[in-house]
Enzyme design. Structure first.
Site, PDB file in Angstrom:
ATOM      1  N   SER A  26       0.825  -1.214   0.000  1.00 62.26           N
ATOM      2  CA  SER A  26       0.000   0.000   0.000  1.00 62.26           C
ATOM      3  C   SER A  26       0.852   1.254   0.000  1.00 62.26           C
ATOM      4  O   SER A  26       1.720   1.420   0.851  1.00 62.26           O
ATOM      5  CB  SER A  26      -0.871   0.050   1.260  1.00 62.26           C
ATOM      6  N   HIS A  56      -3.663   0.646  -4.683  1.00 55.98           N
ATOM      7  CA  HIS A  56      -3.099  -0.539  -5.344  1.00 55.98           C
ATOM      8  C   HIS A  56      -3.410  -0.479  -6.837  1.00 55.98           C
ATOM      9  O   HIS A  56      -4.559  -0.614  -7.246  1.00 55.98           O
ATOM     10  CB  HIS A  56      -3.682  -1.824  -4.743  1.00 55.98           C
ATOM     11  N   HIS A  78      -5.895  -9.019  -1.588  1.00 58.16           N
ATOM     12  CA  HIS A  78      -5.825  -9.440  -0.191  1.00 58.16           C
ATOM     13  C   HIS A  78      -6.971 -10.391   0.114  1.00 58.16           C
ATOM     14  O   HIS A  78      -8.031 -10.309  -0.502  1.00 58.16           O
ATOM     15  CB  HIS A  78      -5.966  -8.218   0.724  1.00 58.16           C
ATOM     16  N   TYR A  80      -9.038 -10.235   2.420  1.00 59.56           N
ATOM     17  CA  TYR A  80     -10.275  -9.541   2.835  1.00 59.56           C
ATOM     18  C   TYR A  80     -11.089  -9.063   1.635  1.00 59.56           C
ATOM     19  O   TYR A  80     -12.211  -8.601   1.791  1.00 59.56           O
ATOM     20  CB  TYR A  80      -9.971  -8.383   3.796  1.00 59.56           C
ATOM     21  N   GLU A  81     -10.530  -9.198   0.426  1.00 56.61           N
ATOM     22  CA  GLU A  81     -11.297  -8.877  -0.781  1.00 56.61           C
ATOM     23  C   GLU A  81     -12.135 -10.087  -1.223  1.00 56.61           C
ATOM     24  O   GLU A  81     -12.674 -10.087  -2.325  1.00 56.61           O
ATOM     25  CB  GLU A  81     -10.358  -8.398  -1.883  1.00 56.61           C
ATOM     26  N   ALA A 108       2.932  -2.374   3.854  1.00 55.90           N
ATOM     27  CA  ALA A 108       2.706  -1.339   4.850  1.00 55.90           C
ATOM     28  C   ALA A 108       2.247  -2.066   6.103  1.00 55.90           C
ATOM     29  O   ALA A 108       1.453  -2.998   6.021  1.00 55.90           O
ATOM     30  CB  ALA A 108       1.622  -0.385   4.370  1.00 55.90           C
ATOM     31  N   MET A 199      -1.840  -7.035   6.627  1.00 52.88           N
ATOM     32  CA  MET A 199      -2.892  -7.879   6.040  1.00 52.88           C
ATOM     33  C   MET A 199      -2.437  -8.533   4.735  1.00 52.88           C
ATOM     34  O   MET A 199      -3.257  -8.801   3.857  1.00 52.88           O
ATOM     35  CB  MET A 199      -4.146  -7.032   5.797  1.00 52.88           C
ATOM     36  N   SER A 200      -1.142  -8.761   4.617  1.00 53.40           N
ATOM     37  CA  SER A 200      -0.648  -9.343   3.357  1.00 53.40           C
ATOM     38  C   SER A 200       0.571 -10.212   3.650  1.00 53.40           C
ATOM     39  O   SER A 200       0.785 -10.637   4.776  1.00 53.40           O
ATOM     40  CB  SER A 200      -0.275  -8.218   2.383  1.00 53.40           C
ATOM     41  N   ASN A 223       2.067   3.369  10.751  1.00 50.61           N
ATOM     42  CA  ASN A 223       1.307   3.815  11.932  1.00 50.61           C
ATOM     43  C   ASN A 223       1.764   2.962  13.108  1.00 50.61           C
ATOM     44  O   ASN A 223       2.356   1.905  12.897  1.00 50.61           O
ATOM     45  CB  ASN A 223      -0.202   3.628  11.684  1.00 50.61           C
ATOM     46  N   HIS A 233      -6.787   4.305   6.951  1.00 47.49           N
ATOM     47  CA  HIS A 233      -6.127   3.910   5.715  1.00 47.49           C
ATOM     48  C   HIS A 233      -5.429   5.089   5.032  1.00 47.49           C
ATOM     49  O   HIS A 233      -4.362   4.935   4.437  1.00 47.49           O
ATOM     50  CB  HIS A 233      -7.144   3.255   4.768  1.00 47.49           C
TER      51      HIS A 233
END
Ligand code: HPA
Length: 258
Positions: A26, A56, A78, A80-81, A108, A199-200, A223, A233
């Site tokens: 990201s 992306h 990802h 979550y998609e 990220a 998340m990746s 963060n 995000h």
């Protein structure tokens, strides 16, 4: 799906064969700007899955980066998609089929270790796959004992020192997301030994190891998690854009050492 993508991409690339797959997280898409004589192939053109996430791009960029033939994966899908694990790792399998030997994977991530601050760069020493799934099917009992190649990690430290960038080391926890972590989850992840969370990456690295690639992984800390600190995000993307060029410098210095 992978075989037809390999054939379609080989067609577009002619004689070019990548030595390295470089996966961009990201806000890190700008790293692709460093590719010389780029051939740009949108994922849709070769039947690879497209990301729905802002930040992306969804394309492959083939060319040389710091003199090394690379395939840059600009944008990823990802879990979550709502895609299958095999789709999450399809670029890795395509790159391996085209002859890539090394996977440089970036993401990220949120900082968990107290010494990490937004903008910091971290090379991965290991991961926790907390996604609850895997891209492997059947009795694929692959060794994950040294998934993040110690030699490449040492080379990453040399590269970072050469461009005067501080490079932290740590364990990356890969979660499914897409909600950011609760304070209780942050405490759990620290207890489990994680230094950063995202998340990746973890499924991609499992697929890379299965395909025989050597792996170097980098997190850009966008963060940090702490009492009263909210996560969003836009902040992740902004930190990626600001610190992305520094990570690009480290990777440019690393590639010739691979
Ligand atoms: N948590 C999970 N994924 C992330 C984060 C985070 O804090 N920051 C960037 N990706």
């Amino acid at each position: 799906m992978t075989e037809s993508a390999v054939a379609a991409l080989a067609d577009r690339l002619g004689d070019f064969r990548p030595r390295v797959l470089l996966t961009l997280g990201s806000g890190l898409g700008g790293l692709a700007d460093g590719v010389d004589r780029p051939v740009v192939v949108p994922y849709a053109d070769v039947g690879l899955p497209e990301s729905t996430v802002p930040g992306h791009a969804g394309r492959l960029v083939a060319g040389t980066f710091a003199g090394v033939p690379v395939l840059v994966q600009q944008g990823r899908v990802h879990l979550y998609e709502q895609v299958a694990p095999a789709q999450v790792v399809s670029c890795v399998r395509v790159a391996a089929a085209l002859g890539a030997q090394t996977h440089v994977v970036t993401n990220a991530a949120g900082g968990l270790a107290p010494d990490l601050a937004p903008g910091d760069l971290m090379v991965l020493t290991d991961h926790l796959n907390l996604t609850g799934t895997t891209p492997l099917v059947g009795p694929a009992f692959i060794d994950m004992g040294a998934a993040y190649d110690p030699e490449l990690r040492a080379a990453a430290h040399d590269a970072a020192a050469g461009v005067r960038e501080q490079l932290f080391e740590g364990v990356y926890a890969g979660l499914r997301g897409p909600a950011f972590e609760t304070p209780a989850e942050v405490r759990m992840l620290r207890t489990l030994g994680a230094d950063a969370v995202g998340m990746s990456t973890v499924l991609e690295v499992i697929a890379a190891i299965q395909a025989g690639l050597r792996v170097a992984g980098f997190s850009l800390i966008t963060n940090v998690h702490g009492p009263g600190v909210a996560t969003d995000h836009a902040e992740v993307l902004a930190a990626g854009r600001t610190a992305g060029p520094r990570l690009a410098e480290v990777i440019a210095a690393l590639l010739p050492r691979l």
